[in-house]
Design an enzyme around this catalytic site. Structure first.
Site, short mmCIF file in Angstrom:
data_model
loop_
_atom_site.label_atom_id
_atom_site.label_comp_id
_atom_site.label_asym_id
_atom_site.label_seq_id
_atom_site.Cartn_x
_atom_site.Cartn_y
_atom_site.Cartn_z
CB THR A 36 -0.94 0.05 1.24
OG1 THR A 36 -0.13 0.00 2.42
CG2 THR A 36 -1.90 -1.11 1.24
CG ASP A 56 5.67 -10.21 2.43
OD1 ASP A 56 5.37 -9.84 3.58
OD2 ASP A 56 4.91 -10.87 1.70
CB SER A 75 -0.32 -2.86 9.35
OG SER A 75 -1.70 -3.20 9.34
CE LYS A 91 -0.99 -15.64 5.00
NZ LYS A 91 -0.76 -15.88 3.58
CE1 TYR A 145 -4.89 -1.50 10.69
CE2 TYR A 145 -6.67 -0.45 11.92
CZ TYR A 145 -5.38 -0.44 11.42
OH TYR A 145 -4.57 0.65 11.68
CE LYS A 149 -2.10 -2.03 13.04
NZ LYS A 149 -0.68 -1.68 12.86
CD GLN A 162 8.49 -16.78 27.11
OE1 GLN A 162 8.03 -16.46 26.02
NE2 GLN A 162 9.12 -17.92 27.32
CB THR A 175 -2.25 10.38 11.76
OG1 THR A 175 -2.23 9.98 13.13
CG2 THR A 175 -1.09 11.31 11.50
NE ARG A 186 -5.75 5.95 5.64
CZ ARG A 186 -4.57 5.61 6.16
NH1 ARG A 186 -4.46 5.40 7.44
NH2 ARG A 186 -3.52 5.47 5.38
P1 NAD Z 1 0.17 2.97 4.76
O1 NAD Z 1 -0.68 1.95 4.07
O2 NAD Z 1 0.42 4.25 4.05
O3 NAD Z 1 1.56 2.34 5.15
C1 NAD Z 1 1.74 0.98 5.47
C2 NAD Z 1 3.03 0.51 4.80
O4 NAD Z 1 3.24 -0.87 5.16
C3 NAD Z 1 2.95 0.57 3.27
O5 NAD Z 1 4.10 1.21 2.76
C4 NAD Z 1 2.91 -0.91 2.87
O6 NAD Z 1 3.45 -1.13 1.58
C5 NAD Z 1 3.70 -1.54 4.00
N1 NAD Z 1 3.44 -2.98 4.13
C6 NAD Z 1 2.24 -3.60 4.21
N2 NAD Z 1 2.39 -4.93 4.29
C7 NAD Z 1 3.73 -5.16 4.28
C8 NAD Z 1 4.54 -6.33 4.34
N3 NAD Z 1 3.99 -7.55 4.43
N4 NAD Z 1 5.89 -6.20 4.30
C9 NAD Z 1 6.47 -4.98 4.19
N5 NAD Z 1 5.76 -3.85 4.15
C10 NAD Z 1 4.40 -3.92 4.18
O7 NAD Z 1 -0.53 3.24 6.17
P2 NAD Z 1 -0.21 4.36 7.27
O8 NAD Z 1 -1.41 5.20 7.42
O9 NAD Z 1 1.08 5.00 7.01
O10 NAD Z 1 -0.12 3.46 8.59
C11 NAD Z 1 1.14 3.06 9.12
C12 NAD Z 1 0.92 2.32 10.42
O11 NAD Z 1 0.28 3.17 11.37
C13 NAD Z 1 0.02 1.09 10.28
O12 NAD Z 1 0.53 0.06 11.10
C14 NAD Z 1 -1.32 1.56 10.79
O13 NAD Z 1 -2.07 0.52 11.31
C15 NAD Z 1 -0.90 2.56 11.84
N6 NAD Z 1 -1.97 3.56 12.05
C16 NAD Z 1 -2.15 4.58 11.17
C17 NAD Z 1 -3.16 5.50 11.39
C18 NAD Z 1 -3.38 6.68 10.48
O14 NAD Z 1 -4.30 7.47 10.74
N7 NAD Z 1 -2.63 6.85 9.41
C19 NAD Z 1 -4.01 5.37 12.51
C20 NAD Z 1 -3.80 4.29 13.37
C21 NAD Z 1 -2.77 3.41 13.15
#
Ligand code: NAD
Length: 315
Positions: A36, A56, A75, A91, A145, A149, A162, A175, A186
């Protein structure tokens, strides 16, 4: 100078985090599979202290140099993405977090889990303090999701208790900022894309459901403050300035000087009715509070979106 590994470093939050860590003089290893995220988010980085590894993280991975911090950001994060990638989302939360914690253990690195306010589900307590255990539907469309988490948090605490790994958990609330994908579903990027094109701005339900929006620079500062602390318990990071979604849509229409009308669509299943972080723990333990007003953050985001439109006018 520390070496920081950022999983998901080519995503929205991860790429801003990479920028910030480099500005602070750290080395950064950005690990991403671009599921993503996008290389465009990191293409401006011309720093010899930065390296990108296309990996990955649901598969075992190794890094051939010392690492001091693991920021585990990878994620899928938007409802559209995790609806498209339900198994992958589970996963990443399970194997991806396990592999990244294993790496932190091997490197004796401090580990930060990017968790989410979604662990609170549709909350019965408002605003949400970290002591609240949540109200999550495990079998609804958002369950992949939310439960991934929640599992990742349990796994992180198991490695802490542990396995002796130095861990922390950031519960990130909504954010926004530059580099969000216009079609990621979003609220802010959707409203912005529609308003800039003078198309109808689509608000779910009657728009009275609330969210609390934090500007990305404040969030990144909070993440680094948490990683640099000795705190192990979960910490809410977000802007407590709560507003109904309809108000956010109206604000975006106003700031973009758009001719868009606001239209209402069906509320998605299990969409939380309220969302507001209690940030007293972040304030007490980290001395952190968000500084950027929503209006000012939106101005910056709009400016960046307009520049993006000038480059690719068909968005
Ligand atoms: P995003 O989708 O822009 O970034 C997620 C990144 O993870 C992407 O670059 C994607 O390619 C990478 N990714 C996904 N699966 C992968 C894998 N198997 N191996 C390697 N890379 C992988 O999302 P974001 O908004 O930047 O969110 C980043 C983190 O912050 C996430 O964990 C999300 O749950 C958490 N989060 C974000 C928000 C928000 O408002 N943006 C709110 C709560 C939590």
């Amino acid at each position: 100078m520390a070496t920081c590994l950022v999983t998901g470093g080519a995503g929205f939050l991860g790429s801003h985090l990479c920028d910030h860590l480099l500005e602070r003089g750290h080395r950064v290893i950005c690990v991403d599979n671009l599921e993503t995220g996008s290389l465009e988010n990191i293409s401006h980085i011309r720093d010899g202290a930065f390296r990108f590894a296309m990996l990955d993280i649901t598969e075992h991975y190794e890094i051939d140099e010392p690492v001091d911090f693991v920021y585990h950001m990878a994620s899928p994060a938007s409802p559209i993405d995790y609806a498209r990638l339900p198994l992958h989302t589970l996963k990443v939360g399970a194997y991806g977090t396990h592999n990244s914690l294993g790496l932190a253990k091997a490197k004796r690195a401090r580990f930060l889990l990017a968790s989410t306010s979604e662990v609170y589900g549709d909350p019965q307590v408002h605003p949400q303090p970290e002591s609240y255990w949540g109200n999550v539907n495990p079998i609804g469309p958002r369950g992949v999701y939310d439960e991934a988490k929640r599992y990742a948090e349990a796994l992180t605490m198991a490695y802490f208790r542990q396995q002796g790994v130095d861990t922390c958990i950031a519960r990130i609330f909504n954010t926004f900022g530059p580099r969000m994908r216009p079609h990621d579903g979003r609220a802010v990027p959707t409203f912005l894309r529609q308003a800039l094109a003078d198309k109808p701005v689509t608000v779910f339900g009657d728009g009275t459901q609330t969210r609390s929006f934090c500007y990305v620079d404040d969030m990144v500062r909070g993440l680094v403050r948490l990683a640099d602390s000795g705190v192990h318990e979960p910490v809410n990071l977000g802007n407590p300035d709560e507003m109904p979604l309809l108000e956010m849509a109206q604000l975006i229409v106003e700031l973009t000087e758009s001719r868009s009308e606001i239209v209402f669509e069906a509320l998605p299943i299990d969409d939380p009715k309220v969302r507001q972080p209690d940030v007293s723990r972040a304030s007490d333990l980290l001395g952190w509070r968000p500084e950027m007003s929503c209006r000012e953050g939106l101005r910056k985001t709009i400016e960046s979106a307009i520049k993006g439109l000038e480059r690719t006018p068909t968005l």
